[in-house]
Design a protein around this motif. Structure first.
Motif, PDB file in Angstrom:
ATOM      1  N   UNK A 121      -5.918  15.125  48.392  1.00  0.00           N
ATOM      2  CA  UNK A 121      -7.097  15.980  48.469  1.00  0.00           C
ATOM      3  C   UNK A 121      -6.665  17.429  48.310  1.00  0.00           C
ATOM      4  N   UNK A 122      -7.397  18.177  47.503  1.00  0.00           N
ATOM      5  CA  UNK A 122      -7.034  19.580  47.291  1.00  0.00           C
ATOM      6  C   UNK A 122      -7.250  20.389  48.568  1.00  0.00           C
ATOM      7  N   UNK A 123      -6.452  21.452  48.727  1.00  0.00           N
ATOM      8  CA  UNK A 123      -6.530  22.329  49.900  1.00  0.00           C
ATOM      9  C   UNK A 123      -6.573  23.777  49.426  1.00  0.00           C
ATOM     10  N   UNK A 124      -7.201  24.685  50.168  1.00  0.00           N
ATOM     11  CA  UNK A 124      -7.249  26.085  49.747  1.00  0.00           C
ATOM     12  C   UNK A 124      -5.954  26.820  50.087  1.00  0.00           C
ATOM     13  N   UNK A 125      -5.435  27.566  49.127  1.00  0.00           N
ATOM     14  CA  UNK A 125      -4.304  28.440  49.451  1.00  0.00           C
ATOM     15  C   UNK A 125      -4.836  29.766  49.984  1.00  0.00           C
ATOM     16  N   UNK A 144       6.203  12.961  36.402  1.00  0.00           N
ATOM     17  CA  UNK A 144       6.079  14.386  36.143  1.00  0.00           C
ATOM     18  C   UNK A 144       5.313  15.010  37.299  1.00  0.00           C
ATOM     19  N   UNK A 145       5.861  16.052  37.912  1.00  0.00           N
ATOM     20  CA  UNK A 145       5.208  16.756  39.013  1.00  0.00           C
ATOM     21  C   UNK A 145       4.387  17.906  38.437  1.00  0.00           C
ATOM     22  N   UNK A 146       3.143  18.022  38.891  1.00  0.00           N
ATOM     23  CA  UNK A 146       2.228  19.032  38.372  1.00  0.00           C
ATOM     24  C   UNK A 146       1.671  19.845  39.534  1.00  0.00           C
ATOM     25  N   UNK A 147       1.761  21.161  39.440  1.00  0.00           N
ATOM     26  CA  UNK A 147       1.164  22.075  40.413  1.00  0.00           C
ATOM     27  C   UNK A 147      -0.108  22.632  39.798  1.00  0.00           C
ATOM     28  N   UNK A 148      -1.249  22.369  40.446  1.00  0.00           N
ATOM     29  CA  UNK A 148      -2.537  22.702  39.834  1.00  0.00           C
ATOM     30  C   UNK A 148      -3.381  23.609  40.712  1.00  0.00           C
ATOM     31  N   UNK A 149      -4.058  24.579  40.071  1.00  0.00           N
ATOM     32  CA  UNK A 149      -5.013  25.478  40.706  1.00  0.00           C
ATOM     33  C   UNK A 149      -6.385  25.161  40.122  1.00  0.00           C
ATOM     34  N   UNK A 150      -7.354  24.876  40.978  1.00  0.00           N
ATOM     35  CA  UNK A 150      -8.672  24.461  40.505  1.00  0.00           C
ATOM     36  C   UNK A 150      -9.575  25.654  40.212  1.00  0.00           C
ATOM     37  N   UNK A 151     -10.109  25.696  39.008  1.00  0.00           N
ATOM     38  CA  UNK A 151     -11.170  26.623  38.586  1.00  0.00           C
ATOM     39  C   UNK A 151     -10.944  28.072  39.003  1.00  0.00           C
ATOM     40  N   UNK A 152      -9.917  28.723  38.453  1.00  0.00           N
ATOM     41  CA  UNK A 152      -9.752  30.163  38.713  1.00  0.00           C
ATOM     42  C   UNK A 152     -10.996  30.938  38.282  1.00  0.00           C
ATOM     43  N   UNK A 200       0.753  21.222  50.052  1.00  0.00           N
ATOM     44  CA  UNK A 200       0.074  20.087  49.435  1.00  0.00           C
ATOM     45  C   UNK A 200       1.105  18.981  49.300  1.00  0.00           C
ATOM     46  N   UNK A 201       0.756  17.766  49.780  1.00  0.00           N
ATOM     47  CA  UNK A 201       1.715  16.665  49.717  1.00  0.00           C
ATOM     48  C   UNK A 201       0.996  15.364  49.425  1.00  0.00           C
ATOM     49  N   UNK A 245      -8.700  26.221  45.526  1.00  0.00           N
ATOM     50  CA  UNK A 245      -8.190  24.891  45.884  1.00  0.00           C
ATOM     51  C   UNK A 245      -6.983  24.562  45.011  1.00  0.00           C
ATOM     52  N   UNK A 246      -5.934  24.051  45.650  1.00  0.00           N
ATOM     53  CA  UNK A 246      -4.692  23.731  44.943  1.00  0.00           C
ATOM     54  C   UNK A 246      -4.253  22.325  45.325  1.00  0.00           C
TER      55      UNK A 246
END
Length: 402
Positions: free
Chosen positions: A246-250, A272-280, A258-259, A225-226
């Motif tokens: 809401x997070x979406x799967x890449x 500040x813009x943040x690009x996040x990956x949930x729980x690798x 994601x918007x 989820x990103x």
């Protein structure tokens, strides 16, 4: 407000801005036809109102370039088009709109060589309507992130590690161009990269303005989820809050959007813009980011007081440019600019191409008030690359039938 001239006006026809090809405007008029119903016992005429009508006349220059006046007007399309006259290009300025048919395109070549074309359009179904511009003339979405900070061509600009990651430039995959941002996790906690520190590299924002932020993600090996996030900060750099979708799967086979559309808090000065990956799943897991955009949608229009809602409202939209998958353009209102009364949707348009013109009426006028603050918000589910449009809103001050 003082008297005004007609300097700096605009004219849009059928989703084309032909202001620069327009010499002057003639009649911009409308109203109801009058029927004489004078009784035998009367000493003066009696009249009642009948059907509504409208008309706009203007004089055009000959410009045969693509999408300019001659190409747009000489076709004399048989279907309806929309004409929007903007009296100036400030938010809230007056505008006259009409849905109707263009019925003339008549060039005149004068003895001195001056070539002018007389054009006339007459309404079909609704008459001519005056209202207020909800965009300052034609509004184009302009990315506040530029060059490497947006497209990662040749580098990653001021992007840096934000959470549990190493951040590098990659040419392994790219949505556009040849570069992207690679986020490699250093643990199983959320991994994120950010457009660095607020005061030094943050994006300057204006309180209460609405912003549309989007980014594209892709997984190297495993889907997670990103999401794209926005942290709001004060002028001193102090953290205020976060806006997030809401997070979406890449995926490993394509790019995932994601918007988020959000308003800057009252004390915000930087974003500040943040690009996040949930729980690798493990350290070293890689995800890519490309084509990050941060678009200022502007403030709400303050009309001074809540407006009568039970008489309905009409919005006119002209989209002059669009590339992407889709855009939802929505008119929203609030009594206090979103302080304690959240903005509520009133009229929405779906955009998938350009040029287009649309007129829409509020769907539930008896229960929905057009409140003091009115704004236009753009959202997307499939992605926007570019968008330019103009919007006018007319709130009926009396019971009006079409």
């Amino acid at each position: 407000m003082s008297k005004q001239s007609g300097l700096g006006d605009r004219l849009l026809v059928g989703g084309h801005d032909i202001s620069g090809d327009t010499n002057s405007l003639g009649e911009i008029g409308g109203g109801v036809a009058l029927i004489e119903v004078t009784g035998l016992d009367k000493f003066a005429l009696e009249r009642v109102g009948a059907v509504r009508s409208g008309r706009i006349e203007w004089t055009s220059y000959f410009n045969p370039s693509n999408n300019r006046a001659h190409q747009v007007l000489s076709a004399l399309p048989r279907e309806n088009t929309q004409i929007m006259y903007c009296r100036g290009t400030a938010l809230g300025s007056a505008a006259a709109c009409m849905t109707g048919k263009q019925i003339d395109y008549a060039p005149t070549r004068e003895a001195d060589g001056h070539l002018k074309i007389a054009v006339r359009a007459e309404s079909d179904g609704f008459g001519l309507e005056w209202g207020n511009q909800l965009t300052a003339g034609v509004k184009s979405l302009v990315n506040s992130l530029t060059e490497q900070n947006a497209t990662f061509e040749g580098g990653i600009g001021t992007w840096a590690t934000h959470l549990n990651s190493t951040v590098t430039h990659s040419t392994a995959v790219a949505r556009t161009g040849s570069g992207s941002l690679a986020i490699a996790s250093t643990s199983t906690s959320n991994a994120a990269a950010s457009h660095d520190t607020p005061v030094a590299d943050g994006i300057r924002v204006t309180p209460r303005h609405t912003y549309l932020v989007q980014a594209w993600f892709r997984a190297a090996t495993i889907s997670r989820n990103v999401q794209i996030l926005v942290n709001w900060h004060t002028a001193a750099g102090a953290y205020i809050s976060t806006s997030s979708p809401t997070s979406v799967p890449d995926t490993t086979s394509g790019w995932t959007l994601s918007s988020v559309s959000a308003s800057a808090p009252p004390t915000a000065a930087y974003a500040i813009v943040i690009a996040q990956v949930s729980s690798p799943g493990e350290a070293g897991e890689v995800h890519y980011v490309d084509d990050v955009s941060f678009w200022d949608q502007g403030p709400a229009y303050d009309c001074g007081s809540d407006q009568a809602g039970n008489f309905n409202a009409q919005a006119y939209l002209q989209v002059t440019e669009f590339t992407g998958v889709d855009a939802t353009v929505t008119v929203q209102t609030s009594t206090d600019n979103g302080v304690s009364d959240p903005f509520s949707d009133r009229i929405s348009f779906t955009v998938t191409s350009a040029p287009i013109v649309v007129r829409k009426t509020m769907t539930s006028p008896s229960t929905q008030l057009m409140e003091r603050y009115t704004r236009v918000v753009v959202q997307t589910s499939g992605g926007i690359d570019s968008l330019s449009f103009a919007m006018m809103l007319n709130v009926n001050g009396m019971n009006t039938r079409f």
